[in-house]
Write a protein that holds these residues in place. Sequence first.
Motif, short mmCIF file in Angstrom:
data_model
loop_
_atom_site.label_atom_id
_atom_site.label_comp_id
_atom_site.label_asym_id
_atom_site.label_seq_id
_atom_site.Cartn_x
_atom_site.Cartn_y
_atom_site.Cartn_z
N THR A 85 -0.34 -2.53 5.10
CA THR A 85 -0.32 -1.35 5.97
C THR A 85 -1.36 -0.33 5.55
O THR A 85 -2.09 0.23 6.38
N TRP A 86 -1.44 -0.06 4.25
CA TRP A 86 -2.41 0.89 3.71
C TRP A 86 -3.83 0.48 4.08
O TRP A 86 -4.61 1.28 4.61
N PHE A 87 -4.17 -0.78 3.84
CA PHE A 87 -5.52 -1.27 4.13
C PHE A 87 -5.82 -1.22 5.63
O PHE A 87 -6.93 -0.87 6.03
N ALA A 88 -4.85 -1.57 6.45
CA ALA A 88 -5.06 -1.56 7.90
C ALA A 88 -5.24 -0.13 8.41
O ALA A 88 -6.17 0.15 9.17
N ASP A 89 -4.35 0.76 7.99
CA ASP A 89 -4.36 2.13 8.49
C ASP A 89 -5.59 2.92 8.02
O ASP A 89 -6.18 3.67 8.80
N GLU A 90 -5.96 2.78 6.76
CA GLU A 90 -7.03 3.61 6.22
C GLU A 90 -8.41 2.99 6.28
O GLU A 90 -9.41 3.70 6.32
#
Length: 96
Positions: free
Chosen positions: A42-47
């Motif tokens: 989620t972190w990698f996708a969102d940011e």
Amino acid sequence: MSFQAYLDTIEDRTGLTPRELLAVARERGLDAPGTKAGQVVTWFADEYGLGRGHAMAFWHVLTKGPQISGKHVGSGGTHADASSTLWLDGRATRPS
């Protein structure tokens, strides 16, 4: 794609070396016991707009360190890595 190629792409897309991203992950508490891989995804996708494969390669480094299985080292296959130790300090400083 090899583990190292994933890390190189992560560096290109984020502007941070894998070692710098490890520090960010620690600041966010993503190295804590019980943290799930999905949180990194989620972190990698969102940011950064990175997908699951990139996040899972980083998750491996976050949870297991830079050592990878020798299974693909020097195999010449699609997932072949040159070494069983991943370089975390950025492609510009990686020895040839």
